[in-house]
Design a protein around this motif. Structure first.
Motif, PDB file in Angstrom:
ATOM      1  N   LYS A 170      53.778   3.540  23.163  1.00  0.00           N
ATOM      2  CA  LYS A 170      52.444   3.397  22.582  1.00  0.00           C
ATOM      3  C   LYS A 170      52.045   4.640  21.788  1.00  0.00           C
ATOM      4  CE  LYS A 170      50.284   0.426  26.100  1.00  0.00           C
ATOM      5  NZ  LYS A 170      49.865  -0.687  25.216  1.00  0.00           N
ATOM      6  N   HIS A 171      52.575   5.800  22.210  1.00  0.00           N
ATOM      7  CA  HIS A 171      52.061   7.070  21.733  1.00  0.00           C
ATOM      8  C   HIS A 171      53.053   7.906  20.920  1.00  0.00           C
ATOM      9  CE1 HIS A 171      48.455   6.520  24.135  1.00  0.00           C
ATOM     10  NE2 HIS A 171      49.204   6.236  25.176  1.00  0.00           N
ATOM     11  N   LEU A 172      54.339   7.745  21.147  1.00  0.00           N
ATOM     12  CA  LEU A 172      55.338   8.551  20.446  1.00  0.00           C
ATOM     13  C   LEU A 172      56.051   7.699  19.401  1.00  0.00           C
ATOM     14  CD1 LEU A 172      56.955  10.527  23.421  1.00  0.00           C
ATOM     15  CD2 LEU A 172      54.924  11.089  22.075  1.00  0.00           C
ATOM     16  N   THR A 173      56.156   8.210  18.196  1.00  0.00           N
ATOM     17  CA  THR A 173      56.754   7.439  17.106  1.00  0.00           C
ATOM     18  C   THR A 173      58.255   7.684  16.962  1.00  0.00           C
ATOM     19  OG1 THR A 173      56.114   9.212  15.585  1.00  0.00           O
ATOM     20  CG2 THR A 173      54.610   7.343  15.781  1.00  0.00           C
ATOM     21  N   ASN A 174      58.831   8.562  17.768  1.00  0.00           N
ATOM     22  CA  ASN A 174      60.261   8.877  17.658  1.00  0.00           C
ATOM     23  C   ASN A 174      61.109   7.617  17.793  1.00  0.00           C
ATOM     24  OD1 ASN A 174      58.664  11.094  19.136  1.00  0.00           O
ATOM     25  ND2 ASN A 174      60.366  12.230  18.241  1.00  0.00           N
ATOM     26  N   TYR A 175      62.039   7.444  16.868  1.00  0.00           N
ATOM     27  CA  TYR A 175      62.915   6.277  16.896  1.00  0.00           C
ATOM     28  C   TYR A 175      63.729   6.226  18.179  1.00  0.00           C
ATOM     29  CZ  TYR A 175      67.072   3.476  15.780  1.00  0.00           C
ATOM     30  OH  TYR A 175      68.100   2.577  15.827  1.00  0.00           O
ATOM     31  N   ALA A 176      64.236   7.380  18.628  1.00  0.00           N
ATOM     32  CA  ALA A 176      65.072   7.414  19.837  1.00  0.00           C
ATOM     33  C   ALA A 176      64.307   6.952  21.066  1.00  0.00           C
ATOM     34  CB  ALA A 176      65.612   8.831  20.056  1.00  0.00           C
ATOM     35  N   VAL A 177      62.992   7.145  21.074  1.00  0.00           N
ATOM     36  CA  VAL A 177      62.160   6.710  22.201  1.00  0.00           C
ATOM     37  C   VAL A 177      61.903   5.215  22.125  1.00  0.00           C
ATOM     38  CG1 VAL A 177      59.852   6.888  23.229  1.00  0.00           C
ATOM     39  CG2 VAL A 177      61.058   8.960  22.497  1.00  0.00           C
ATOM     40  N   ASN A 178      61.584   4.720  20.939  1.00  0.00           N
ATOM     41  CA  ASN A 178      61.147   3.327  20.801  1.00  0.00           C
ATOM     42  C   ASN A 178      62.284   2.320  20.778  1.00  0.00           C
ATOM     43  OD1 ASN A 178      58.020   3.076  20.182  1.00  0.00           O
ATOM     44  ND2 ASN A 178      58.726   4.992  19.279  1.00  0.00           N
ATOM     45  N   LYS A 179      63.466   2.715  20.329  1.00  0.00           N
ATOM     46  CA  LYS A 179      64.544   1.740  20.153  1.00  0.00           C
ATOM     47  C   LYS A 179      65.028   1.142  21.472  1.00  0.00           C
ATOM     48  CE  LYS A 179      68.517   4.926  20.138  1.00  0.00           C
ATOM     49  NZ  LYS A 179      69.678   5.395  19.346  1.00  0.00           N
ATOM     50  N   ILE A 180      64.725   1.782  22.590  1.00  0.00           N
ATOM     51  CA  ILE A 180      65.164   1.250  23.881  1.00  0.00           C
ATOM     52  C   ILE A 180      64.160   0.256  24.461  1.00  0.00           C
ATOM     53  CG2 ILE A 180      66.505   3.319  24.427  1.00  0.00           C
ATOM     54  CD1 ILE A 180      64.249   4.257  26.210  1.00  0.00           C
ATOM     55  N   SER A 181      63.024   0.077  23.781  1.00  0.00           N
ATOM     56  CA  SER A 181      62.016  -0.871  24.257  1.00  0.00           C
ATOM     57  C   SER A 181      62.439  -2.302  23.945  1.00  0.00           C
ATOM     58  CB  SER A 181      60.669  -0.573  23.596  1.00  0.00           C
ATOM     59  OG  SER A 181      59.737  -1.609  23.844  1.00  0.00           O
ATOM     60  N   ASP A 182      62.112  -3.229  24.840  1.00  0.00           N
ATOM     61  CA  ASP A 182      62.403  -4.646  24.613  1.00  0.00           C
ATOM     62  C   ASP A 182      61.590  -5.193  23.446  1.00  0.00           C
ATOM     63  OD1 ASP A 182      64.124  -4.606  26.759  1.00  0.00           O
ATOM     64  OD2 ASP A 182      62.637  -5.365  28.196  1.00  0.00           O
ATOM     65  N   GLN A 183      60.491  -4.519  23.121  1.00  0.00           N
ATOM     66  CA  GLN A 183      59.613  -5.002  22.052  1.00  0.00           C
ATOM     67  C   GLN A 183      59.984  -4.424  20.686  1.00  0.00           C
ATOM     68  OE1 GLN A 183      55.350  -5.069  23.060  1.00  0.00           O
ATOM     69  NE2 GLN A 183      55.887  -4.618  25.177  1.00  0.00           N
ATOM     70  N   TYR A 184      60.982  -3.549  20.646  1.00  0.00           N
ATOM     71  CA  TYR A 184      61.377  -2.950  19.368  1.00  0.00           C
ATOM     72  C   TYR A 184      62.160  -3.959  18.543  1.00  0.00           C
ATOM     73  CZ  TYR A 184      62.858   0.524  15.973  1.00  0.00           C
ATOM     74  OH  TYR A 184      63.057   1.222  14.809  1.00  0.00           O
ATOM     75  N   GLU A 185      61.813  -4.091  17.273  1.00  0.00           N
ATOM     76  CA  GLU A 185      62.475  -5.034  16.376  1.00  0.00           C
ATOM     77  C   GLU A 185      63.290  -4.270  15.335  1.00  0.00           C
ATOM     78  OE1 GLU A 185      61.429  -8.680  13.241  1.00  0.00           O
ATOM     79  OE2 GLU A 185      59.826  -7.728  14.409  1.00  0.00           O
ATOM     80  N   PHE A 186      64.605  -4.378  15.417  1.00  0.00           N
ATOM     81  CA  PHE A 186      65.490  -3.717  14.459  1.00  0.00           C
ATOM     82  C   PHE A 186      65.476  -4.474  13.125  1.00  0.00           C
ATOM     83  CE2 PHE A 186      67.098  -2.254  18.503  1.00  0.00           C
ATOM     84  CZ  PHE A 186      67.437  -0.944  18.260  1.00  0.00           C
ATOM     85  N   ASN A 187      65.632  -3.726  12.045  1.00  0.00           N
ATOM     86  CA  ASN A 187      65.710  -4.342  10.716  1.00  0.00           C
ATOM     87  C   ASN A 187      67.110  -4.901  10.515  1.00  0.00           C
ATOM     88  OD1 ASN A 187      63.753  -1.948  10.702  1.00  0.00           O
ATOM     89  ND2 ASN A 187      63.104  -3.076   8.896  1.00  0.00           N
ATOM     90  N   ALA A 188      67.199  -6.203  10.353  1.00  0.00           N
ATOM     91  CA  ALA A 188      68.506  -6.847  10.261  1.00  0.00           C
ATOM     92  C   ALA A 188      69.093  -6.804   8.856  1.00  0.00           C
ATOM     93  CB  ALA A 188      68.393  -8.290  10.734  1.00  0.00           C
ATOM     94  N   THR A 189      68.259  -6.560   7.843  1.00  0.00           N
ATOM     95  CA  THR A 189      68.736  -6.556   6.458  1.00  0.00           C
ATOM     96  C   THR A 189      68.418  -5.212   5.815  1.00  0.00           C
ATOM     97  OG1 THR A 189      66.655  -7.383   5.505  1.00  0.00           O
ATOM     98  CG2 THR A 189      68.206  -9.027   6.345  1.00  0.00           C
TER      99      THR A 189
END
Length: 436
Positions: A170-189
């Motif tokens: 909710k609070h940290l924008t670091n990619y390494a922190v957020n990418k492990i969340s189930d709610q993170y959506e990776f860019n497929a294209t």
């Protein structure tokens, strides 16, 4: 890399450097959140915290209504973000109301006031990873890349409370922190200009920013209004004649990047000069810095960090598109070729041999003169290769000319701060020698 760049890329040194110049130019360095390096600023921070507690007590005792007093006291209880001096990728970062008691080794942390009212995208906090290229520090030459990463948190933002500060996504924008969340959506294209994924490109960001009205911006932050459902009055700066909202934001960001680098110029240039002779043209090293910038609800940019080696990892096709094009143009501007290393090694061996053998000939290696090389010519050659990069210093535009006196004052003041810092370090060293 430029030796000595740690003065703005290490969290402790960035806080110290910015604080020194903030005292001299409070208006021009207001883009840095209040920060304390606890290794050197612990006493000052303790006084600041004591002042908050005193103000809280005064409000509670002078207010007749308990509810009003409680609300006022809560407003004074700030949240702070703590970052380890040597951390990266969000490791070791957390939010707290009592930094001095939060860890056993506070001297290894910096404390920064938490920005509680950030601009949101779809209700989520975000920051901008911006790539800046520095090709010379002796005569500063600075570029900013037109594309980068809009990094969006995986979970919706809520103002920090004791109940949610542990939810990093909710609070940290670091990619390494957020990418492990189930709610993170990776860019497929490779398309970062669509309204999906937790990363977007700057083209999407600019279009989105220009599409917002003042009412849109106020309604985004209805949760911070005085009454439920009532939008806040944000005090957003008026758009200057003919400028789009995105152009105004990027103008402010460019100003921040240049001022931050110039704040380090005297220190880094001193180190560069000790490593290379004065006859060196000043373009032997280069640096690609990653600036992390956050916008608040008033569209004011804030400098969060400066990254010495911004990640070039490409986890998605979208990452590869942005980073590969940036690296390719960097190499083009620097005019690098595979044979450069061999030529440099051959020249070094030749110089070493001549020093050992002594002078055997009166012939001298031709020096770079105004006829064979010029600073202006070198910069024109750099500019001719800019497609995605734009030069932000020196800037010959009308705005750049107007800002030049600010830049000159900052470099002059930074030189004085560096001289004081060096003298203090030398004096301390003499004390240690005598004690030994």
């Amino acid at each position: 890399h430029f030796a000595g760049m740690y003065i703005i890329t290490r969290k402790h040194y960035l806080a110290t450097t910015m604080n020194r110049l903030k005292k001299l130019f409070p208006e021009h360095f207001a883009y840095v959140p209040s920060s304390w390096a606890l290794k050197t600023d612990r006493q000052q921070f303790a006084k600041y915290m004591a002042g908050l507690q005193t103000a809280t007590g005064a409000i509670i005792s002078s207010t007749g209504s308990e509810a009003t007093a409680a609300a006022a006291a809560a407003a004074l209880k700030k949240y702070f973000i703590m970052k380890p001096n040597a951390g990266c990728q969000g490791r070791g970062i957390f939010i707290t109301r009592d930094p001095l008691e939060a860890v056993d080794d506070p001297e290894n942390y910096i404390v920064q006031e938490y920005i509680t009212r950030p601009l949101l995208i779809s209700g989520k906090k975000f920051d901008l990873r911006i790539y800046a290229l520095l090709t010379s520090i002796r005569t500063p030459s600075i570029f900013v890349y037109h594309e980068g990463l809009v990094r969006i948190c995986a979970e919706g933002y809520e103002r920090p409370t004791e109940a949610n500060v542990q939810v990093s996504c909710k609070h940290l924008t670091n990619y390494a922190v957020n990418k492990i969340s189930d709610q993170y959506e990776f860019n497929a294209t490779v398309d970062g200009s669509s309204s999906t994924g937790n990363k977007r490109d700057f083209k999407w960001f600019n279009d989105w920013l220009d599409s917002l009205t003042d009412t849109d911006l106020a309604e985004m932050h209805v949760h911070t209004g005085k009454k439920k459902g009532q939008p806040r009055k944000l005090g957003i700066p008026e758009l200057e004649g003919g400028m789009t909202r995105s152009a105004q934001v990027w103008s402010a960001i460019d100003f921040i990047i240049v001022k931050t680098i110039l704040a380090a110029q005297p220190h880094v240039n001193h180190t560069y000069t000790t490593l290379f002779p004065h006859s060196n043209d000043g373009f032997t090293c280069f640096e690609v810095l990653g600036f992390d910038i956050m916008l608040d609800e008033r569209l004011q940019p804030w400098l969060i960090e400066v990254n010495h080696t911004p990640s070039l990892a490409c986890d998605t096709p979208f990452d590869r598109k942005i980073k590969e094009s940036m690296v390719a143009e960097t190499v083009s501007i620097l005019n690098l070729s595979p044979k450069d290393r061999q030529r440099s090694n051959d020249k070094e061996r030749s110089n070493t041999f001549r020093r050992i053998q002594g002078p055997t000939s009166t012939a001298k290696e031709p020096e770079k003169t105004a006829d064979t090389w010029s600073l202006e010519g070198h910069r024109r050659a750099e500019d001719s290769k800019c497609e995605g990069y734009r030069r932000v210093y020196p800037d010959n535009s009308e705005e750049g000319v107007e800002r030049q006196h600010v830049y000159d004052e900052i470099m002059s003041a930074a030189k004085g701060c560096f001289a004081v810092q060096t003298t203090a370090a030398q004096e301390q060293r003499q004390i240690e020698i005598k004690a030994a």
